[in-house]
Scaffold this motif. Structure first.
Motif, PDB file in Angstrom:
ATOM      1  N   PRO A 202      -3.710  62.215  -7.101  1.00 51.05           N
ATOM      2  CA  PRO A 202      -3.046  62.038  -8.403  1.00 51.05           C
ATOM      3  C   PRO A 202      -3.694  62.930  -9.455  1.00 51.05           C
ATOM      4  O   PRO A 202      -4.837  63.363  -9.294  1.00 51.05           O
ATOM      5  CB  PRO A 202      -3.272  60.550  -8.710  1.00 51.05           C
ATOM      6  CG  PRO A 202      -4.516  60.207  -7.965  1.00 51.05           C
ATOM      7  CD  PRO A 202      -4.473  61.023  -6.706  1.00 51.05           C
ATOM      8  N   GLU A 203      -2.973  63.179 -10.534  1.00 56.10           N
ATOM      9  CA  GLU A 203      -3.485  64.052 -11.588  1.00 56.10           C
ATOM     10  C   GLU A 203      -4.492  63.343 -12.489  1.00 56.10           C
ATOM     11  O   GLU A 203      -5.361  63.977 -13.081  1.00 56.10           O
ATOM     12  CB  GLU A 203      -2.322  64.592 -12.436  1.00 56.10           C
ATOM     13  CG  GLU A 203      -1.426  65.563 -11.689  1.00 56.10           C
ATOM     14  CD  GLU A 203      -2.186  66.786 -11.195  1.00 56.10           C
ATOM     15  OE1 GLU A 203      -3.047  67.304 -11.947  1.00 56.10           O
ATOM     16  OE2 GLU A 203      -1.941  67.215 -10.048  1.00 56.10           O
ATOM     17  N   GLU A 204      -4.371  62.023 -12.632  1.00 56.61           N
ATOM     18  CA  GLU A 204      -5.242  61.282 -13.551  1.00 56.61           C
ATOM     19  C   GLU A 204      -6.706  61.372 -13.107  1.00 56.61           C
ATOM     20  O   GLU A 204      -7.008  61.363 -11.917  1.00 56.61           O
ATOM     21  CB  GLU A 204      -4.822  59.812 -13.619  1.00 56.61           C
ATOM     22  CG  GLU A 204      -3.466  59.578 -14.269  1.00 56.61           C
ATOM     23  CD  GLU A 204      -2.306  59.725 -13.303  1.00 56.61           C
ATOM     24  OE1 GLU A 204      -1.164  59.423 -13.695  1.00 56.61           O
ATOM     25  OE2 GLU A 204      -2.527  60.144 -12.131  1.00 56.61           O
ATOM     26  N   PRO A 239      -1.873  49.635  -6.164  1.00 53.44           N
ATOM     27  CA  PRO A 239      -1.862  48.172  -5.999  1.00 53.44           C
ATOM     28  C   PRO A 239      -2.486  47.722  -4.684  1.00 53.44           C
ATOM     29  O   PRO A 239      -2.449  48.430  -3.676  1.00 53.44           O
ATOM     30  CB  PRO A 239      -0.358  47.834  -6.013  1.00 53.44           C
ATOM     31  CG  PRO A 239       0.326  49.027  -6.575  1.00 53.44           C
ATOM     32  CD  PRO A 239      -0.518  50.199  -6.220  1.00 53.44           C
ATOM     33  N   HIS A 240      -3.035  46.517  -4.734  1.00 50.93           N
ATOM     34  CA  HIS A 240      -3.440  45.828  -3.510  1.00 50.93           C
ATOM     35  C   HIS A 240      -2.182  45.303  -2.832  1.00 50.93           C
ATOM     36  O   HIS A 240      -1.224  44.895  -3.504  1.00 50.93           O
ATOM     37  CB  HIS A 240      -4.385  44.680  -3.850  1.00 50.93           C
ATOM     38  CG  HIS A 240      -5.042  44.061  -2.657  1.00 50.93           C
ATOM     39  ND1 HIS A 240      -4.384  43.154  -1.833  1.00 50.93           N
ATOM     40  CD2 HIS A 240      -6.284  44.226  -2.137  1.00 50.93           C
ATOM     41  CE1 HIS A 240      -5.204  42.774  -0.872  1.00 50.93           C
ATOM     42  NE2 HIS A 240      -6.358  43.413  -1.019  1.00 50.93           N
ATOM     43  N   ARG A 252       2.542  47.565 -14.850  1.00 54.00           N
ATOM     44  CA  ARG A 252       3.388  48.734 -15.112  1.00 54.00           C
ATOM     45  C   ARG A 252       3.695  48.913 -16.601  1.00 54.00           C
ATOM     46  O   ARG A 252       3.982  50.024 -17.053  1.00 54.00           O
ATOM     47  CB  ARG A 252       4.706  48.607 -14.337  1.00 54.00           C
ATOM     48  CG  ARG A 252       4.591  48.872 -12.847  1.00 54.00           C
ATOM     49  CD  ARG A 252       5.969  49.028 -12.213  1.00 54.00           C
ATOM     50  NE  ARG A 252       5.867  49.403 -10.814  1.00 54.00           N
ATOM     51  CZ  ARG A 252       5.892  48.543  -9.793  1.00 54.00           C
ATOM     52  NH1 ARG A 252       6.027  47.233 -10.044  1.00 54.00           N
ATOM     53  NH2 ARG A 252       5.783  48.965  -8.548  1.00 54.00           N
ATOM     54  N   ARG A 253       3.635  47.836 -17.361  1.00 58.25           N
ATOM     55  CA  ARG A 253       3.955  47.915 -18.789  1.00 58.25           C
ATOM     56  C   ARG A 253       2.772  48.384 -19.639  1.00 58.25           C
ATOM     57  O   ARG A 253       2.908  48.557 -20.856  1.00 58.25           O
ATOM     58  CB  ARG A 253       4.457  46.561 -19.290  1.00 58.25           C
ATOM     59  CG  ARG A 253       5.821  46.173 -18.720  1.00 58.25           C
ATOM     60  CD  ARG A 253       6.460  45.049 -19.516  1.00 58.25           C
ATOM     61  NE  ARG A 253       5.778  43.778 -19.336  1.00 58.25           N
ATOM     62  CZ  ARG A 253       6.093  42.874 -18.399  1.00 58.25           C
ATOM     63  NH1 ARG A 253       7.082  43.130 -17.543  1.00 58.25           N
ATOM     64  NH2 ARG A 253       5.436  41.731 -18.321  1.00 58.25           N
ATOM     65  N   VAL A 259       1.648  53.434 -11.831  1.00 58.04           N
ATOM     66  CA  VAL A 259       1.481  52.736 -10.557  1.00 58.04           C
ATOM     67  C   VAL A 259       1.960  53.644  -9.431  1.00 58.04           C
ATOM     68  O   VAL A 259       3.077  54.146  -9.453  1.00 58.04           O
ATOM     69  CB  VAL A 259       2.262  51.410 -10.545  1.00 58.04           C
ATOM     70  CG1 VAL A 259       2.189  50.765  -9.160  1.00 58.04           C
ATOM     71  CG2 VAL A 259       1.700  50.456 -11.597  1.00 58.04           C
ATOM     72  N   TYR A 260       1.089  53.837  -8.442  1.00 59.72           N
ATOM     73  CA  TYR A 260       1.416  54.605  -7.247  1.00 59.72           C
ATOM     74  C   TYR A 260       1.453  53.621  -6.077  1.00 59.72           C
ATOM     75  O   TYR A 260       0.416  53.209  -5.568  1.00 59.72           O
ATOM     76  CB  TYR A 260       0.365  55.677  -6.980  1.00 59.72           C
ATOM     77  CG  TYR A 260       0.312  56.783  -8.015  1.00 59.72           C
ATOM     78  CD1 TYR A 260       0.923  58.004  -7.781  1.00 59.72           C
ATOM     79  CD2 TYR A 260      -0.361  56.601  -9.222  1.00 59.72           C
ATOM     80  CE1 TYR A 260       0.876  59.026  -8.720  1.00 59.72           C
ATOM     81  CE2 TYR A 260      -0.419  57.614 -10.174  1.00 59.72           C
ATOM     82  CZ  TYR A 260       0.207  58.818  -9.909  1.00 59.72           C
ATOM     83  OH  TYR A 260       0.157  59.822 -10.842  1.00 59.72           O
TER      84      TYR A 260
END
Length: 356
Positions: A202-204, A239-240, A252-253, A259-260
């Motif tokens: 991911p980019e983050e 997520p788990h 997600r909010r 979220v991946y």
């Protein structure tokens, strides 16, 4: 323990002479991945059939990804099944706390049983085996019949060919006690997985691994969500597999958080992180395995110790201590006090901002 050590090679050569097929029963993505690693290490058989438990989305997705990467020679992945298959001459399994697994231990006689990682429960299992106590889950409130079954299964495992195949850092005294039982304790470092092409990172900069502690009622939801909000930077959230979908909607909010949800284990999806990225996680087996996979890439994998006021009354002190067994290594902790963290020169900052 290191999978490139002579332990794996010697154990593999020894078990390779055992003729007959191997059968593996897997109920989680980590168990499936570790069975693949056991096959690659030569601990199973020239013909190994892996049967995944039916009804597990993450397990299905993991199997699909493993097939795309190319399974080790001799390993076949069967269609998911609701029924546990009959063990072969060699039987690989992860959850030795399962009543169904324990019944098979008592009613069948494979020549060798290979226990693969099933999260931090693996360490508890080894502790119970070596202290000759019934094999019962940490939070189980078992009746007499269940306790008798757990005791009998433990006796049978201690009395037959047993190999424990793990990527976890088993404490030296516990490792010695396991070997005193006559069992083989074989470490690995995900050699097969490291040899396969990796997923794009991911980019983050910051990656957070989700947790099942909220859904299991062990930590307070509001404190966990507040910590995520207060990280204050773009976050990639994985997520788990047991997270409540409603909790995931709340995650997600959160502004700046993405979220991946690949469904595959973090060990498979995050092994190509870049230098300067970091992983944050509450107590989790993935902390250990990702450190193994990412130690040479300049990626910090930070175990976040759970503050006392996050725990609910359902989390007994013994369970808290067990869950945090691998956060005892030098690593930052998140504070629940409303004070700013202080970082001395050369120290690693605490993970995220302080949760008020």
């Amino acid at each position: 323990m290191n999978g490139s050590s002579p332990d794996v090679g010697n154990a593999g050569r020894r078990h390779a002479v055992e003729q007959g097929p191997a059968v593996a029963w897997v109920e989680s993505p980590l168990q499936l991945l570790c069975v693949v690693e056991a096959q690659h290490a030569g601990l199973l058989a020239p013909d190994t059939l892996v049967v995944p438990r039916a009804g597990q989305r993450a397990l299905r997705l993991t199997g699909r990804e493993l097939g795309r990467l190319g399974l080790p020679e001799g390993l076949r992945l069967a269609e998911p099944s609701a029924g546990m298959p009959r063990p072969g001459r060699i039987w690989a399994v992860g959850d030795a706390f399962s009543g169904r697994v324990q019944m098979r231990v008592l009613t069948t006689r494979p020549r060798r049983i290979v226990l693969v990682d099933d999260g931090l429960a693996t360490i508890r299992l080894l502790e119970l085996l070596t202290t000759r106590r019934p094999l019962l889950r940490a939070r189980a409130s078992a009746g007499l019949a269940r306790s008798v079954l757990g005791a009998a299964a433990g006796m049978r495992l201690r009395g037959r060919g047993l190999t424990v195949f793990t990527a976890l850092p088993v404490p030296q005294d516990l490792a010695g006690a396991v070997r005193d039982l006559g069992a083989d304790l074989v470490g690995h470092d995900f050699a097969w997985l490291r040899s396969r092409p990796a997923c794009p990172a991911p980019e983050e900069r910051t990656v957070v691994l989700g947790t099942s502690l909220v859904r299991n009622g062990l930590i307070h939801r509001d404190r966990y969500l507040r910590w995520l909000r207060d990280l204050g930077e773009p976050v990639a959230y994985y997520p788990h597999r047991k997270e409540d979908p409603r909790d995931l909607d709340r995650v997600r909010r959160i502004t700046g958080l993405t979220v991946y949800d690949s469904g595959a284990p973090a060990e498979m999806t995050l092994r190509d992180l870049r230098p300067g990225q970091r992983v944050l996680s509450l107590p989790s087996t993935a902390v250990t395995s990702l450190r193994v996979l990412l130690s040479g890439r300049g990626v910090d994998v930070e175990a976040v110790a759970v503050p006392d006021d996050w725990w609910t009354s359902s989390a007994a002190p013994s369970l808290r201590a067990h869950l945090q067994i691998f956060t005892d290594v030098p690593a930052p902790t998140v504070s629940s006090a409303p004070t700013a963290p202080s970082v001395a020169p050369g120290e690693t900052p605490v993970p995220g901002k302080v949760a008020p």
